[in-house]
Design a protein around this motif. Structure first.
Motif, PDB file in Angstrom:
ATOM      1  N   SER A 106      93.727  75.092 111.932  1.00 49.58           N
ATOM      2  CA  SER A 106      92.887  73.978 112.367  1.00 49.58           C
ATOM      3  C   SER A 106      93.370  73.391 113.690  1.00 49.58           C
ATOM      4  CB  SER A 106      92.872  72.896 111.285  1.00 49.58           C
ATOM      5  OG  SER A 106      92.122  71.772 111.700  1.00 49.58           O
ATOM      6  N   ALA A 110      91.146  73.520 117.370  1.00 48.65           N
ATOM      7  CA  ALA A 110      90.825  72.379 118.224  1.00 48.65           C
ATOM      8  C   ALA A 110      91.341  72.603 119.643  1.00 48.65           C
ATOM      9  CB  ALA A 110      91.427  71.108 117.633  1.00 48.65           C
ATOM     10  N   ARG A 113      89.151  75.201 121.434  1.00 43.29           N
ATOM     11  CA  ARG A 113      87.856  74.680 121.873  1.00 43.29           C
ATOM     12  C   ARG A 113      88.014  73.800 123.115  1.00 43.29           C
ATOM     13  NH1 ARG A 113      82.733  74.425 120.219  1.00 43.29           N
ATOM     14  NH2 ARG A 113      81.482  72.625 120.885  1.00 43.29           N
ATOM     15  N   GLU A 114      89.034  72.966 123.129  1.00 45.74           N
ATOM     16  CA  GLU A 114      89.294  72.138 124.301  1.00 45.74           C
ATOM     17  C   GLU A 114      89.564  73.008 125.525  1.00 45.74           C
ATOM     18  OE1 GLU A 114      92.514  69.584 123.339  1.00 45.74           O
ATOM     19  OE2 GLU A 114      91.416  68.536 121.726  1.00 45.74           O
TER      20      GLU A 114
END
Length: 298
Positions: A106, A110, A113-114
Motif C-alpha cells: 500500500s 501511493a 502513483r505520486e
C-alpha cells in the motif's frame, strides 16, 4: 487473494527454476497466466512471480500454475532505499495476506502513483500531452512505472523505441527521473520476513557500485536479516557469477554467506537475454529454495 505459501518438492526442481519475473501486474508484457504458460513451455518447474511492489497477479498465476503442474512461489520485488541508492529486494514465498505485506504494498502504491503523476506533469510541460492517461491505459490499471510511459511514447510516435525514451526523457538524470522516498532496506526486509518470506537482494551487479560499495550493501543487507542474493540474474558470463560468489563470502558475517537465488528478470518475449528459464545456478552453492524443500513427491 491467493494466500498459500508453497512447499518445494523434488519434482518442483526437476526442471528449470526461475525466481524473478514480471507480468502485466507491473511492467511486464504478458498476463500472469500467459507468463506461467510460457514458463511451462520453457521447462520451468519452479517459478516465482515477482512483480514490482504488487502481488495483484499472484492469484491468476497460481491458478494457471496449478493447472499446468508448475510450482509457484508467491513473490514480490520491492523497491527500497539504501542510503541515497535505490535497490530492489525480492520477497519469495510470502503470505500475500500478511498485514505487513499488505501495508508495504500500500505504501509503495501511493508512492508510485505520486511519482507517475509528477512524471506526467513534467512530460506535459515538454509537450507530451496525455502522458498520464496513456501510461495508465498501458498499465491496465495496475502499478504505473516508467516503462509504461516509455511504451506510450513509442505508441504515440514521440520516439522510435523504449530505449530512446529512457535515454532522452526517463532515464537517470532526465526529466522523468523523479526522486521517491522509498522505505529503507531494513524496513523492507522486515516486511518480507513478517510475511513469512525470504528476502533476496536482486541483481547486485546492476546497481553500478564499486566492489567495495557492493560488499557494503551485501553486508548491510545480511545484517538487516536478508536471506539470499541473486547469484545469476538474466544471462551473464561466468566471471560475473564467480565475482558475486566471492563478494558473498567476503561480505558474510557470523553464520556464513547468503543463500543463492536466480532469475531471468523476464519482462517481455523479445529479450532473449532475459528469457524465462534461461538461468542456472552453479553446482557448488546452497540455493534459497532449500528453505522450503521436502523430498515428498506431488
Amino acid at each position: 487473494m491467493y494466500t498459500a505459501r508453497s512447499v518445494v518438492t523434488d519434482d518442483a526442481i526437476s526442471g528449470q527454476v526461475d525466481l524473478h519475473c514480471h507480468s502485466t501486474a507491473s511492467d511486464g508484457i504478458l498476463s500472469p497466466s500467459a507468463l506461467v504458460s510460457r514458463a511451462k513451455s520453457a521447462g520451468v518447474t519452479l517459478l516465482a512471480l515477482t512483480d514490482h511492489d504488487t502481488v495483484s497477479g499472484i492469484a491468476e498465476a497460481a491458478e494457471a500454475a496449478a493447472e499446468q503442474g508448475v510450482t509457484l512461489l508467491p513473490g514480490v520485488e520491492f523497491t527500497a532505499r539504501w542510503g541515497r541508492r535505490v535497490v530492489h529486494i525480492v520477497g519469495l514465498n510470502v503470505d500475500c495476506m500478511s498485514a505487513a505485506l499488505v501495508e508495504a504494498v500500500s505504501v509503495r502504491a501511493a508512492l508510485r502513483r505520486e511519482r507517475a503523476m509528477e512524471i506526467a506533469c513534467r512530460l506535459e510541460k515538454r509537450g507530451f500531452v496525455g502522458a498520464f492517461e496513456g501510461a495508465r491505459r498501458l498499465a491496465s490499471g495496475d502499478e504505473i512505472g516508467r516503462p509504461h510511459f516509455a511504451r506510450w511514447m513509442v505508441a504515440e510516435g514521440h520516439v522510435t523505441d523504449t530505449a530512446k525514451a529512457f535515454k532522452r526523457y526517463l532515464g537517470a538524470g532526465k526529466i522523468g527521473d523523479v526522486m521517491v522516498p522509498w522505505p529503507d532496506l531494513a524496513e523492507t526486509v522486515a516486511s518480507i520476513e513478517a510475511a513469512g518470506g525470504a528476502a533476496v537482494l536482486a541483481h547486485p551487479l546492476k546497481y553500478g557500485l564499486t566492489r567495495t560499495r557492493l560488499q557494503a550493501l551485501l553486508r548491510d543487507f545480511q545484517q538487516a536479516g536478508g536471506t539470499a542474493a541473486e547469484v545469476v540474474c538474466g544471462q551473464q558470463n561466468p566471471v560475473q557469477t564467480r565475482e558475486i560468489l566471492q563478494l558473498l563470502v567476503q561480505a558474510s558475517h557470523g553464520e556464513g554467506p547468503l543463500l543463492a537465488s536466480l532469475g531471468s528478470d523476464f519482462h517481455q518475449p523479445d529479450q532473449p537475454w532475459r528469457a524465462l528459464g534461461c538461468v542456472r545456478l552453479p553446482a557448488d552453492v546452497e540455493p534459497v529454495w532449500n528453505l522450503w524443500q521436502t523430498g515428498a513427491s506431488k
